[in-house]
Design a protein around this motif. Structure first.
Motif, PDB file in Angstrom:
ATOM      1  N   ARG A  50       0.794  -1.240  -0.102  1.00 28.75           N
ATOM      2  CA  ARG A  50      -0.100  -0.158  -0.021  1.00 28.75           C
ATOM      3  C   ARG A  50       0.861   1.444  -0.122  1.00 28.75           C
ATOM      4  NH1 ARG A  50      -4.618   2.704   1.121  1.00 28.75           N
ATOM      5  NH2 ARG A  50      -4.293   4.082   3.003  1.00 28.75           N
ATOM      6  N   GLY A  51       1.889   1.212   0.726  1.00 31.51           N
ATOM      7  CA  GLY A  51       3.035   2.242   0.999  1.00 31.51           C
ATOM      8  C   GLY A  51       3.415   2.745  -0.532  1.00 31.51           C
ATOM      9  N   GLN A  52       3.801   1.515  -0.893  1.00 30.97           N
ATOM     10  CA  GLN A  52       4.469   1.776  -2.568  1.00 30.97           C
ATOM     11  C   GLN A  52       3.487   2.537  -3.272  1.00 30.97           C
ATOM     12  OE1 GLN A  52       7.542   0.155  -4.246  1.00 30.97           O
ATOM     13  NE2 GLN A  52       6.836   1.914  -5.337  1.00 30.97           N
ATOM     14  N   LYS A  53       2.206   1.758  -3.394  1.00 25.70           N
ATOM     15  CA  LYS A  53       1.064   2.437  -4.309  1.00 25.70           C
ATOM     16  C   LYS A  53       0.906   3.772  -3.908  1.00 25.70           C
ATOM     17  CE  LYS A  53      -1.778  -1.341  -5.506  1.00 25.70           C
ATOM     18  NZ  LYS A  53      -2.870  -2.246  -5.005  1.00 25.70           N
ATOM     19  N   LEU A  54       1.018   4.104  -2.859  1.00 23.59           N
ATOM     20  CA  LEU A  54       0.798   5.818  -2.322  1.00 23.59           C
ATOM     21  C   LEU A  54       2.005   6.355  -2.968  1.00 23.59           C
ATOM     22  CD1 LEU A  54      -0.892   5.662   1.319  1.00 23.59           C
ATOM     23  CD2 LEU A  54      -1.907   6.182  -0.780  1.00 23.59           C
ATOM     24  N   LYS A  55       3.218   5.940  -2.682  1.00 25.26           N
ATOM     25  CA  LYS A  55       4.389   6.815  -3.108  1.00 25.26           C
ATOM     26  C   LYS A  55       4.259   6.797  -4.672  1.00 25.26           C
ATOM     27  CE  LYS A  55       9.314   6.159  -2.555  1.00 25.26           C
ATOM     28  NZ  LYS A  55       9.898   5.436  -3.926  1.00 25.26           N
ATOM     29  N   ASP A  56       3.937   5.779  -5.198  1.00 24.60           N
ATOM     30  CA  ASP A  56       3.933   5.651  -6.699  1.00 24.60           C
ATOM     31  C   ASP A  56       2.938   6.576  -7.448  1.00 24.60           C
ATOM     32  OD1 ASP A  56       5.290   3.478  -8.156  1.00 24.60           O
ATOM     33  OD2 ASP A  56       3.435   2.775  -8.932  1.00 24.60           O
ATOM     34  N   ASN A  57       1.546   6.636  -6.784  1.00 29.29           N
ATOM     35  CA  ASN A  57       0.939   7.644  -7.360  1.00 29.29           C
ATOM     36  C   ASN A  57       1.354   9.078  -7.135  1.00 29.29           C
ATOM     37  OD1 ASN A  57      -1.191   5.996  -8.117  1.00 29.29           O
ATOM     38  ND2 ASN A  57      -2.329   5.928  -6.100  1.00 29.29           N
ATOM     39  N   PHE A  58       1.990   9.511  -5.847  1.00 32.09           N
ATOM     40  CA  PHE A  58       2.511  10.628  -6.028  1.00 32.09           C
ATOM     41  C   PHE A  58       3.731  11.031  -6.630  1.00 32.09           C
ATOM     42  CE2 PHE A  58       5.622  13.616  -3.885  1.00 32.09           C
ATOM     43  CZ  PHE A  58       4.821  14.515  -3.592  1.00 32.09           C
ATOM     44  N   GLU A  59       4.427  10.106  -6.990  1.00 30.82           N
ATOM     45  CA  GLU A  59       5.661  10.086  -7.868  1.00 30.82           C
ATOM     46  C   GLU A  59       5.024  10.329  -9.294  1.00 30.82           C
ATOM     47  OE1 GLU A  59       9.139   8.133  -5.477  1.00 30.82           O
ATOM     48  OE2 GLU A  59       8.393   7.076  -7.384  1.00 30.82           O
TER      49      GLU A  59
END
Ligand SMILES: Cc1cc2nc3c(=O)[nH]c(=O)nc-3n(C[C@H](O)[C@H](O)[C@H](O)COP(=O)(O)OP(=O)(O)OC[C@H]3O[C@@H](n4cnc5c(N)ncnc54)[C@H](O)[C@@H]3O)c2cc1C
Length: 442
Positions: free
Chosen positions: A247-256
């Protein structure tokens, strides 16, 4: 993503970038194969032309619905899975973004995907949409059986046979809707797998020196070559155990993806549009900010990347053995004159596959894609690419802008004549033609 509400509320039709537009007399959304058959039978009687459009993600005029537009948004979803053969049958209107989760429940996945997943499975297969990987073919190559309605309204099925002898399968392989409207497709899937993405920035010479080894040591390898900079981003995807993206990666991914990449690149592109003389500088800034990032997850979570900045695109397939000479020359020419382009040139690999209209024509290939930001004049770059690719017998991606004439296409596709004979059998009245097809397929 395609929205049926937008489709119904708007009288006109346009492709993703908004450059190909049409004012169809009717926009229809059949809910069953029988309804689709009667629409086509009636169109033939009324001498009207029909085009099925998927997610309108083609840049060429291949999906332009000039008289009757059909969406298969109501004919979609997974129908069945044959676990032993690892094959899945899908309704043709299914969007690629719906397939990952549906197959995961059966322990399966698509063998390969491109960089977005908004397209329909039928639209993607019809134009030979592809990802990257020297051992991997296109979406069309994953199809093992077809069901379709021809230009007389008749329903047909065909299972892929031996490519040496299966004329019809080789014609259906990439057919741009010229043999009819696909209603169901059976695909050869693979066991579910995970991917790890890595990105690094390289100087052109360093990248090229390692490229031949790297395309074999990674399942997928892609370059983004920044025009006029001698710099590139090398992206690799390697297989890992299938685990969901955290989930953390998905949020980071979306932000980036949305804020850093798309947001910043949008602002840079606007500067380039207003001041075209700054395109080289913009390209340098973009090259300088290539992130050293990693992502992991199920394959279908890692393949797509959001494309928030709109562009127009042309793309050519060349022989793998011509790559070093061609890309070195492309890099040199654009170092001298970047032709007002700042979008990175995408470089991907593709296994050779049979199919009368496959742009690989059976040869392992490299695919070069050239983009121009929406609102900027694409002619200086695309005209040059069109002329330049003649030197390498480059074959165009059917879903992307190309200026080739019917004569030039016959020279590049020796089986085009045979394909058109088969087309004639399934659509004698050219119900599925539009002005783009008239120009390309004489
Ligand atoms: C942002 C973006 C990213 C892209 N990335 C890639 C990529 O990574 N790799 C790549 O190869 N391409 C890529 N493309 C191109 C795109 O994948 C192809 O053009 C694809 O065909 C679009 O699918 P679609 O569902 O939108 O079909 P459309 O563009 O709507 O239609 C494509 C063709 O298929 C026909 N068709 C649609 N449905 C049917 C049916 N049921 N039966 C028969 N014919 C049908 C249409 O009439 C048309 O001729 C990209 C495009 C965009 C805009």
């Amino acid at each position: 993503m395609f929205s049926l509400n937008n489709w119904n509320n708007k009288k006109s039709w346009e492709n993703w970038v908004g450059y190909v537009t049409a004012e169809p007399e009717q926009k229809l959304t059949p809910s069953s194969v029988e309804e689709l058959q009667s629409i086509i039978k009636q169109a033939r009687i009324d001498k009207k032309r029909v085009r099925v459009t998927g997610a309108a993600h083609s840049f060429s005029g291949c999906a332009k619905p000039e008289e009757i537009a059909i969406s298969l948004d109501n004919i979609r979803g997974l129908i069945s899975v044959d676990k032993e053969k690892k094959q899945a049958t899908l309704y043709a209107g299914t969007y690629l973004h719906e397939i990952g989760d549906a197959l995961r429940e059966h322990g399966l996945a698509l063998e390969n995907m491109g960089d977005v997943q908004a397209q329909t499975i039928a639209g993607a297969a019809s134009t030979a949409t592809h990802g990257t990987g020297i051992t991997l073919g296109s979406v069309a190559n994953q199809v093992v059986a077809w069901e379709w309605v021809d230009g007389t309204g008749e329903l047909h099925t065909h299972e892929r046979g031996n490519p040496e002898t299966d004329d019809l399968g080789n014609a259906l392989h990439v057919s741009l809707g010229m043999l009819g409207v696909f209603t169901k497709l059976t695909i050869q899937a693979v066991d579910i797998y995970g991917l790890r993405e890595s990105n690094e920035r390289l100087e052109f010479e360093e990248g090229l020196a390692g490229w031949h080894d790297a395309i074999h040591s990674h399942r997928h390898l892609e370059w983004f070559l920044f025009p006029g900079t001698n710099m590139l981003q090398q992206k690799t995807l390697s297989v890992i155990e299938p685990t969901p993206m955290r989930r953390g990666q998905k949020l980071k991914d979306n932000f980036e993806s949305w804020v850093v990449l798309n947001g910043a690149f949008y602002l840079l592109s606007e500067i380039a549009r207003i001041y075209p003389k700054l395109t080289k500088r913009v390209s340098q800034i973009a090259a300088g900010s290539v992130p050293n990032t990693f992502r992991e997850g199920y394959s279908y979570e890692v393949f797509p990347t959001p494309r928030g900045v709109k562009f127009n695109e042309t793309e050519y397939f060349i022989k793998l053995s011509d790559f070093d000479a061609c890309i070195t020359e492309v890099n040199d020419i654009l170092l001298a004159d970047n032709k007002n382009s700042h979008f990175p040139i995408e470089v991907r690999t593709h296994k050779g596959e049979t199919g009368m209209l496959s742009p690989t024509q059976g040869e392992d290939s490299v695919v070069l894609s050239f983009h121009v930001y929406k609102g900027m004049d694409s002619d200086p770059l695309f005209d040059w690419v069109y002329e330049y690719m003649k030197k390498w017998n480059g074959r165009p991606h059917w879903g992307k802008v190309n200026k080739l004439s019917s004569e030039e296409l016959h020279a590049l596709y020796p089986q085009l004549k045979r394909f058109l004979e088969i087309r004639e059998q399934y659509d004698p009245d050219k119900v599925f033609f539009n002005s783009w097809f008239e120009q390309k397929f004489q």
